[in-house]
Write an enzyme that holds these catalytic residues in place. Sequence first.
Site, PDB file in Angstrom:
ATOM      1  CB  SER A   1      -0.861  -0.094   1.486  1.00 21.22           C
ATOM      2  OG  SER A   1      -1.726   1.182   1.252  1.00 21.22           O
TER       3      SER A   1
ATOM      4  CE1 TYR B   1      -3.882  -2.426   6.019  1.00 21.18           C
ATOM      5  CE2 TYR B   1      -3.624   0.165   5.484  1.00 21.18           C
ATOM      6  CZ  TYR B   1      -3.886  -1.271   5.204  1.00 21.18           C
ATOM      7  OH  TYR B   1      -4.071  -1.343   3.886  1.00 21.18           O
TER       8      TYR B   1
END
Length: 192
Positions: free
Chosen positions: A138, A151
């Site tokens: 990501s 995260y």
Amino acid sequence: MEETRSFAIVTGASSGIGRALARRCAEEGFDLLIAADDPQIEDAAQELRAHGVEVSPLLVDLAKREGVDSLYDAAQGRSVDVLIANAGHGLGHAFLDQDLDELQHVVDTNISGTVRLVHHVGREMRARGAGRILITGSIAGYIPGTFTAVYNGTKAFVDSFAIALRAELKDTGVTVTCLMPGATDTEFFERP
Ligand SMILES: NC(=O)c1ccc[n+]([C@@H]2O[C@H](COP(=O)([O-])OP(=O)(O)OC[C@H]3O[C@@H](n4cnc5c(N)ncnc54)[C@H](OP(=O)(O)O)[C@@H]3O)[C@@H](O)[C@H]2O)c1
């Protein structure tokens, strides 16, 4: 499964990015082993079979070692041409207000589960001198994530791991690609 067709494993294929990637594989004629921790994986399999390929769905928690191992076992020794290690999830709210077990599940899914699966399949690919691995990282891996601190940290790991592995496997016939999506409208943001 029809051995003459190419074969792909796609994790997190019940929704969102993984489901779209699995659809792309099916359109390209790959037989598929798809996994998620939700009965929606059966719907995904049904949809993908419409492309005339064999699809085996597996309901499994990839945060657990035995979950990853059962996914690898479900390939039944078939050569994996493409591995899409995409399963992952986040967790909102302030770090100290998050439930520790839920936090651990984010780490175990995004980091431990990904590493374990890529190790299993990567070894088999390297021995064969062929294979393609796509790992979903990501852009969040580049950004400290206030209120998604763990995260974002897991995605920093995944981005780094994928790029390093790509270099290690250079010249082996195995390629590693890191998908780094920006904000994408999936079920990701509806989860707790
Ligand atoms: N959406 C974004 O903006 C964005 C941006 C950058 C990166 N990403 C990454 O893209 C990947 C896919 O996310 P998405 O946006 O497509 O979200 P999504 O629609 O929520 O899909 C996540 C998929 O991963 C599966 N999964 C999560 N934890 C699992 C576990 N422990 N065991 C097995 N399967 C598990 C989910 O299945 P279950 O329903 O069974 O849990 C689902 O199939 C993730 O790695 C995410 O971090 C997303």
